[in-house]
Design a protein around this motif. Sequence first.
Motif, short mmCIF file in Angstrom:
data_model
loop_
_atom_site.label_atom_id
_atom_site.label_comp_id
_atom_site.label_asym_id
_atom_site.label_seq_id
_atom_site.Cartn_x
_atom_site.Cartn_y
_atom_site.Cartn_z
N PRO A 42 0.81 -1.23 0.00
CA PRO A 42 0.00 0.00 0.00
C PRO A 42 0.84 1.28 0.00
O PRO A 42 0.44 2.27 -0.58
N GLY A 43 1.98 1.23 0.66
CA GLY A 43 2.77 2.46 0.80
C GLY A 43 3.83 2.65 -0.26
O GLY A 43 4.72 3.47 -0.09
N GLN A 44 3.77 1.87 -1.32
CA GLN A 44 4.84 1.95 -2.32
C GLN A 44 4.38 2.83 -3.49
O GLN A 44 4.11 2.33 -4.59
N GLY A 45 4.31 4.14 -3.23
CA GLY A 45 3.82 5.07 -4.25
C GLY A 45 4.55 4.94 -5.57
O GLY A 45 3.94 4.90 -6.64
N ALA A 46 5.89 4.83 -5.50
CA ALA A 46 6.67 4.80 -6.74
C ALA A 46 6.34 3.57 -7.58
O ALA A 46 6.31 3.64 -8.81
N GLY A 47 6.07 2.44 -6.92
CA GLY A 47 5.71 1.23 -7.65
C GLY A 47 4.33 1.33 -8.30
O GLY A 47 4.15 0.97 -9.46
N TRP A 48 3.37 1.89 -7.56
CA TRP A 48 2.02 2.07 -8.09
C TRP A 48 2.04 3.04 -9.27
O TRP A 48 1.38 2.81 -10.29
N VAL A 49 2.79 4.12 -9.08
CA VAL A 49 2.88 5.10 -10.15
C VAL A 49 3.49 4.47 -11.40
O VAL A 49 3.07 4.75 -12.53
N GLY A 50 4.45 3.55 -11.20
CA GLY A 50 5.03 2.83 -12.33
C GLY A 50 3.98 2.03 -13.10
O GLY A 50 4.03 1.94 -14.33
N MET A 88 7.49 15.89 -5.56
CA MET A 88 7.19 14.47 -5.40
C MET A 88 7.31 13.99 -3.95
O MET A 88 6.68 13.02 -3.55
N GLU A 89 8.13 14.68 -3.15
CA GLU A 89 8.24 14.26 -1.74
C GLU A 89 6.87 14.33 -1.08
O GLU A 89 6.41 13.41 -0.43
N PHE A 90 6.20 15.49 -1.29
CA PHE A 90 4.87 15.63 -0.73
C PHE A 90 3.90 14.64 -1.39
O PHE A 90 3.07 14.02 -0.72
N ALA A 91 4.02 14.49 -2.71
CA ALA A 91 3.07 13.66 -3.44
C ALA A 91 3.06 12.23 -2.89
O ALA A 91 2.00 11.62 -2.73
N TYR A 92 4.23 11.70 -2.56
CA TYR A 92 4.29 10.33 -2.05
C TYR A 92 3.75 10.22 -0.62
O TYR A 92 3.09 9.24 -0.26
N THR A 93 4.06 11.21 0.22
CA THR A 93 3.50 11.16 1.58
C THR A 93 1.99 11.22 1.52
O THR A 93 1.29 10.49 2.23
N SER A 94 1.51 12.10 0.67
CA SER A 94 0.07 12.24 0.52
C SER A 94 -0.54 10.96 -0.06
O SER A 94 -1.63 10.55 0.34
N GLU A 125 -1.39 8.49 2.59
CA GLU A 125 -2.54 8.81 3.43
C GLU A 125 -3.85 8.62 2.70
O GLU A 125 -4.88 8.46 3.33
N THR A 126 -3.81 8.68 1.38
CA THR A 126 -5.07 8.65 0.63
C THR A 126 -5.23 7.30 -0.07
O THR A 126 -5.89 6.40 0.43
N PHE A 127 -4.55 7.15 -1.21
CA PHE A 127 -4.68 5.92 -1.97
C PHE A 127 -4.12 4.72 -1.20
O PHE A 127 -4.75 3.67 -1.12
N GLY A 128 -2.93 4.92 -0.62
CA GLY A 128 -2.30 3.83 0.13
C GLY A 128 -3.18 3.34 1.27
O GLY A 128 -3.31 2.13 1.49
N ALA A 140 -9.20 11.42 -3.39
CA ALA A 140 -8.66 12.10 -2.21
C ALA A 140 -7.23 12.56 -2.48
O ALA A 140 -6.81 13.66 -2.08
N TRP A 141 -6.47 11.72 -3.20
CA TRP A 141 -5.09 12.08 -3.53
C TRP A 141 -5.08 13.32 -4.43
O TRP A 141 -4.31 14.26 -4.21
N GLN A 142 -5.95 13.30 -5.43
CA GLN A 142 -6.06 14.43 -6.35
C GLN A 142 -6.34 15.73 -5.58
O GLN A 142 -5.68 16.74 -5.76
N ALA A 143 -7.32 15.66 -4.68
CA ALA A 143 -7.72 16.86 -3.93
C ALA A 143 -6.56 17.36 -3.07
O ALA A 143 -6.29 18.57 -3.01
N ASP A 144 -5.86 16.43 -2.44
CA ASP A 144 -4.75 16.81 -1.57
C ASP A 144 -3.62 17.46 -2.37
O ASP A 144 -3.05 18.47 -1.97
N LEU A 145 -3.31 16.88 -3.53
CA LEU A 145 -2.25 17.42 -4.37
C LEU A 145 -2.62 18.81 -4.88
O LEU A 145 -1.79 19.72 -4.90
#
Lengths: 295, 458
Positions: free
Chosen positions: B214-222, B413-419, B422-425, B440-445
């Motif tokens: 769930p917390g692997q933003g870079a992998g999901w984004v890939g 991107m630092e913020f984008a991954y933390t966010s 909290e949202t998608f993850g 939720a991620w979209q809104a936060d970004l």
Amino acid sequence: MSKTIQRKQTLVAYGFILPFFAVFAAMFVAPLAYSGYLSLYVNRLVGGVSFVGLENYARAFEDSRFLEGLGRTALILVTQVPIMLGLALFFALALDSGRARGSRTLRLLIFLPYAVPGVIAVLMWGYIYGQSFGLIAQISSGVGLPSINLLSDELILFAIMNIITWAFVGYNMIVMYAALKSIPGELYEAAEIDGAGQWRLAWSVKIPMIRPAILLTTIFSIIGSFQIFNEPKLLVEIAPTGITQGFTPNYYAFNLAFVNQDVSYAAAIAFLLGFVIMIVSYVVQLSTQSRRFQS
Amino acid sequence: MRHGARKAAVAITSITTVVAMTLSGCSSDADTGTTTEPTGSTDGRITDEQRLEALTTPTNLTFWTWVPGVEDQVALFEAAYPAISVTVENVGQGLDHYSKVRTASQAGSGAPDVVQLEQQFVTSFAVTGELLDLTPYGATDLADDYVPWVWNQVVANGQVLAIPQDSGPLGNLYREDILAAAGVTEPPATWADYKTAAELVRANTDSYISNMAPGQGAGWVGLLWQAGVKPFGYDGGEGVTINVNGADAKEVVSYWQDLIQNDLVSVDADFTDEWYQGLNQGKYAGWLTAAWAPVFLSGAAADTSGLWRAAPLPQWDVNNPSSGNWGGSVNAVLKASENPIAAYELAKWINHAQEPALLFATQQNFFPTKISVLEDPVFAAQEPEFYGGQRVNEVFAGISETVDTEWEWLPFMEFAYTSFNETFGAAVAAKGDLSAGLDAWQADLEEYATQQGFTVNG
């Protein structure tokens, strides 16, 4: 004549405390003033730095992350702190009663977690909490119970409370135990003559006598709760979605400064946190004092 | 060699025990020739005379990197240019590294000349004006030597901001034995096949076909990258494009929603003790992961040697095979550098000259970005025992050619991954509504971008 001597003495006295004040001003007051100054500006990635007055503070009051973090700390304050201090008091009284065998060893064992570095402690608990290969999971599956994920988004707060209790119960116990040791023996003799048993002795003599120590540990615990940082910072590696950016206000300030590049807002959050701690500590101190005056 | 390889691989993914290793090989005491270089000839381009002068003047450079054993490449550089002395410093990894680079760079003193950056953070550092444009130094001439999608990662608005070092095109590492036991004989070619295989694995074995952390933003984004989603964009000025919850992204996550809610994939956090155990004990029969992972895995799941194989990712469209990227880094020159010509030459030489570049592939086990290294038999023809002698590097070299070239990052991107966490993850971890997680991620970004003074384009 005597006046000049007095003045000289005053000057010498100031001379003695000057080194302290120099360091205090340079290492404490100056950074504090600097972050106060920072908190009045906003530094955007686009547009750079501009003066905004108290806007950062106003923003914090509408920031759900900050408020949720405060709420979480408040929850820790009203649930974990009483449990921890209650346990510490219980252990201190038990050790002081002289009934427990091997009390020296016990005292050391209870105190030991405090000496374990926070990083190690969190790593260790991370293993214990693990959902399928952790210690708790293995024991519960061994006796046929379903395994619960203590690192899940819902339970992570309680997992952290447990770690903090484990780490600080010994420290608080030592403070209370030391206070118990300094109660004059005559009081016990008098109580015994009056026919007081161990429970009565603890309730009517020991606890009232160590009230200042209990108050001290309470204030320390309040400050400690609001400053929780290590646990979320370390557990975020194994519970990345449970530990949010604003999990605790202190952790939030760190993330704002170093992840979001929002140093000014981080400074404002830090200041607000400082004020909240002052207010809560003062209220607690005041309420216990007034209670003492009443009784 | 093999032992060193593991060590390197472990270090790639954020374990920090290499500080001592990296610090030990530094600082030869040459005199500090910190003269400010002329800014260029009349057309702004550095002339050969200036270059020659810079490379023969005794100069001290500082290089901040977390790459273990990079001293070997640096030593080759120093041998080639004896006047230049390079101090390698490891100031931490991930966030620690980045916050120190920012602090030093903004403080205006104590900043290094050359820094290591992950590809995805190049834009984040460019936006704060910390990276030197390498175009006047001749960086554009290097473009054709690198895999096209990788080169696009270091170019923004006509400026070359860094020299590529390694990359992580996404593939599928899987346990051949578990899949065979489940009745799956071929690696799934399409995502539909993958779901069928996942059902077989769940029905016939105790394993999951994969773990989606769930917390692997870079992998999901890939994975979004593979599907041709374009969630991010940055025009170099004030405008950012944020579109993480578009229809195409939602289509990808609805696929995963289905698998997650039917318990066909697990959702454990990765790079944790639990996860390592899961890999070693066959809880996970596969891992959708990057090209740096094969070597890493052979160290992390040593008990399962010989059982793993590599394949491309399952495809959305078999006629147009594609992939995304996860990880990989570059070397950039900071504007604060007082010796930009020499600093550029360092960043270029260790990643471009064949000997040091090949050394990154064989010693640090980095997945190469330079075409001549990808094709070098020393790299491509390796037949690791962990994968039953399969030529894994060749598989991933083939995948690298299919990575979509048009991909951009946000400048934060630092913020984008933390966010993201909290949202998608959080939605993934809760096995909840992934589509709402994207919203939720979209809104936060968007909120953060506006706060930071950007203009958000839908």
